[in-house]
Design a protein around this motif. Structure first.
Motif, mmCIF file in Angstrom:
data_model
loop_
_atom_site.group_PDB
_atom_site.id
_atom_site.type_symbol
_atom_site.label_atom_id
_atom_site.label_comp_id
_atom_site.label_asym_id
_atom_site.label_seq_id
_atom_site.Cartn_x
_atom_site.Cartn_y
_atom_site.Cartn_z
ATOM 1 N N MET A 136 65.685 54.488 39.381
ATOM 2 C CA MET A 136 66.777 54.424 38.175
ATOM 3 C C MET A 136 66.540 53.110 37.460
ATOM 4 O O MET A 136 65.595 52.269 37.729
ATOM 5 C CB MET A 136 67.989 54.445 38.925
ATOM 6 C CG MET A 136 68.393 53.253 39.795
ATOM 7 S SD MET A 136 69.836 53.295 40.506
ATOM 8 C CE MET A 136 69.824 51.953 41.574
ATOM 9 N N GLU A 137 67.011 53.260 36.269
ATOM 10 C CA GLU A 137 66.723 52.175 35.366
ATOM 11 C C GLU A 137 67.041 50.907 35.970
ATOM 12 O O GLU A 137 66.344 49.621 35.581
ATOM 13 C CB GLU A 137 67.587 52.313 34.068
ATOM 14 C CG GLU A 137 66.796 53.398 33.151
ATOM 15 C CD GLU A 137 65.422 53.363 32.902
ATOM 16 O OE1 GLU A 137 65.122 52.169 32.536
ATOM 17 O OE2 GLU A 137 64.642 54.167 33.142
ATOM 18 N N SER A 141 64.533 47.530 35.455
ATOM 19 C CA SER A 141 64.850 46.459 35.150
ATOM 20 C C SER A 141 64.762 45.260 36.337
ATOM 21 O O SER A 141 64.223 44.227 35.542
ATOM 22 C CB SER A 141 66.156 46.611 34.648
ATOM 23 O OG SER A 141 66.651 45.406 34.020
ATOM 24 N N TRP A 142 65.259 45.573 37.238
ATOM 25 C CA TRP A 142 65.137 44.293 38.085
ATOM 26 C C TRP A 142 63.574 43.884 38.499
ATOM 27 O O TRP A 142 63.354 42.673 38.390
ATOM 28 C CB TRP A 142 65.914 44.848 39.593
ATOM 29 C CG TRP A 142 65.897 43.756 40.558
ATOM 30 C CD1 TRP A 142 66.797 42.730 40.533
ATOM 31 C CD2 TRP A 142 64.807 43.142 41.374
ATOM 32 N NE1 TRP A 142 66.439 41.875 41.575
ATOM 33 C CE2 TRP A 142 65.552 42.198 42.365
ATOM 34 C CE3 TRP A 142 63.704 44.058 42.021
ATOM 35 C CZ2 TRP A 142 64.738 41.457 43.210
ATOM 36 C CZ3 TRP A 142 62.877 43.364 43.083
ATOM 37 C CH2 TRP A 142 63.487 42.108 43.737
ATOM 38 N N THR A 148 59.561 38.607 40.391
ATOM 39 C CA THR A 148 58.838 37.177 40.602
ATOM 40 C C THR A 148 59.736 36.144 40.891
ATOM 41 O O THR A 148 59.372 35.498 41.949
ATOM 42 C CB THR A 148 58.017 36.956 39.273
ATOM 43 O OG1 THR A 148 57.237 38.309 38.775
ATOM 44 C CG2 THR A 148 57.241 35.891 39.637
ATOM 45 N N ARG A 149 60.750 35.660 40.363
ATOM 46 C CA ARG A 149 61.602 34.702 40.753
ATOM 47 C C ARG A 149 62.390 34.918 41.927
ATOM 48 O O ARG A 149 62.348 34.000 42.686
ATOM 49 C CB ARG A 149 62.432 34.213 39.334
ATOM 50 C CG ARG A 149 63.791 35.071 39.342
ATOM 51 C CD ARG A 149 64.511 34.462 38.244
ATOM 52 N NE ARG A 149 65.769 35.362 38.021
ATOM 53 C CZ ARG A 149 66.608 35.064 37.172
ATOM 54 N NH1 ARG A 149 66.529 34.043 36.175
ATOM 55 N NH2 ARG A 149 67.621 35.886 36.974
ATOM 56 N N TYR A 150 62.527 36.279 42.259
ATOM 57 C CA TYR A 150 63.415 36.451 43.542
ATOM 58 C C TYR A 150 62.312 36.220 44.773
ATOM 59 O O TYR A 150 62.697 35.518 45.680
ATOM 60 C CB TYR A 150 63.781 38.126 43.546
ATOM 61 C CG TYR A 150 64.348 38.391 44.863
ATOM 62 C CD1 TYR A 150 65.774 38.191 44.976
ATOM 63 C CD2 TYR A 150 63.804 39.011 45.863
ATOM 64 C CE1 TYR A 150 66.524 38.650 46.100
ATOM 65 C CE2 TYR A 150 64.463 39.498 46.953
ATOM 66 C CZ TYR A 150 65.776 39.235 47.136
ATOM 67 O OH TYR A 150 66.515 39.544 48.112
ATOM 68 N N ILE A 151 61.126 36.841 44.574
ATOM 69 C CA ILE A 151 60.006 36.407 45.687
ATOM 70 C C ILE A 151 59.718 34.903 45.803
ATOM 71 O O ILE A 151 59.838 34.496 46.830
ATOM 72 C CB ILE A 151 58.775 37.288 45.403
ATOM 73 C CG1 ILE A 151 58.973 38.874 45.178
ATOM 74 C CG2 ILE A 151 57.718 36.736 46.186
ATOM 75 C CD1 ILE A 151 59.391 39.342 46.549
ATOM 76 N N GLU A 152 59.467 34.323 44.717
ATOM 77 C CA GLU A 152 59.446 32.933 44.816
ATOM 78 C C GLU A 152 60.427 31.862 45.390
ATOM 79 O O GLU A 152 60.073 31.120 46.030
ATOM 80 C CB GLU A 152 58.941 32.424 43.417
ATOM 81 C CG GLU A 152 57.606 32.776 42.759
ATOM 82 C CD GLU A 152 57.526 32.462 41.263
ATOM 83 O OE1 GLU A 152 58.259 32.055 40.743
ATOM 84 O OE2 GLU A 152 56.244 32.844 40.834
#
Length: 184
Positions: A136-137, A141-142, A148-152
Motif C-alpha cells: 500500500m502507499e 512511502s515509509w 534508512t534512518r530507521y535502520i541506522e
C-alpha cells in the motif's frame, strides 16, 4: 519472573509472523502492539506529544507488568525504548530531556533485550509487494522516507541484537530469540 524482549524491524521483515508463531507455541506472552487513537492530539506540538506518550507508557507498563509477574518470558513490539525513535525523529531535541526522564523513571518497566529483525532490502521490498496487506502507499512511502534512518537508528542503539531473517524459517528465528533470552 518473565523477561521482556522488544522486537523491532522494518515492514515485511516478519514481526507479525513471528508474533503469530510465538503465540501459537504458548511458550511466551505476546503483545503485538498498542493502538491508541490520536484524536484530539496534535503530535507535532510538544504538550500534546507528551500527553499522548504518557497514555502510551501507561499501557506499556501494564503489559510489561503482566510479563514480569508471569512465569514465562514475553515478546513486545511497543516499549519505552521503542518510543525513543519517535521522540528523536518526530519532536527532536526539544523533548529528549523529557524522554530521558521517562526512561530513567524507576516505575516504568523497560525491556530486558531488544531484537532487531533485518533482511536484505530487495527481499523486504518483495515481501511487501507480494503481501496485499502491506502493498500500500503507506508502506511504499515509509520505505522512501523512513527506511534508512530507521535502520541506522536501531543498528546504532546500545545493546540491540540483530537477527538476519534472510532464508530463515520463522521457527528458527523464534528458537534463536528464545535461546538468547534463556541464556540472559
Amino acid at each position: 519472573m518473565g523477561k521482556i524482549a522488544l522486537v523491532v524491524g522494518p515492514h515485511g521483515v516478519g514481526k507479525s509472523t513471528l508474533f503469530k508463531f510465538a503465540r501459537s507455541t504458548g511458550d511466551v506472552i505476546v503483545f503485538e502492539g498498542i493502538e491508541l487513537p490520536t484524536d484530539g492530539y496534535n503530535l507535532s506540538k510538544k504538550a500534546d506529544f507528551l500527553a499522548y506518550e504518557a497514555l502510551y507508557v501507561e499501557n506499556i507498563n501494564k503489559n510489561n507488568r503482566l510479563i514480569k509477574d508471569a512465569d514465562r518470558d514475553g515478546l513486545v513490539v511497543r516499549s519505552i525504548e521503542e518510543s525513543s525513535y519517535y521522540f528523536h525523529f518526530y519532536c527532536g531535541e526539544n523533548v529528549m530531556g523529557e524522554y530521558k526522564e521517562i526512561f530513567d523513571n524507576e516505575k516504568n518497566i523497560k525491556s530486558d533485550c531488544i531484537f532487531f529483525l533485518d533482511a536484505d532490502f530487495d527481499i523486504l521490498q518483495a515481501r511487501c509487494k507480494n503481501d496485499s496487506v502491506r502493498d500500500m502507499e503507506e508502506t511504499k512511502s515509509w520505505y522512501q522516507n523512513e527506511y534508512t534512518r530507521y535502520i541506522e537508528y536501531w543498528k546504532s542503539y546500545p545493546g540491540v541484537i540483530t537477527i538476519d531473517t534472510d532464508d530463515r524459517t520463522i521457527a528458527s528465528i523464534y528458537d534463536e530469540i528464545k535461546h538468547i533470552m534463556q541464556t540472559m
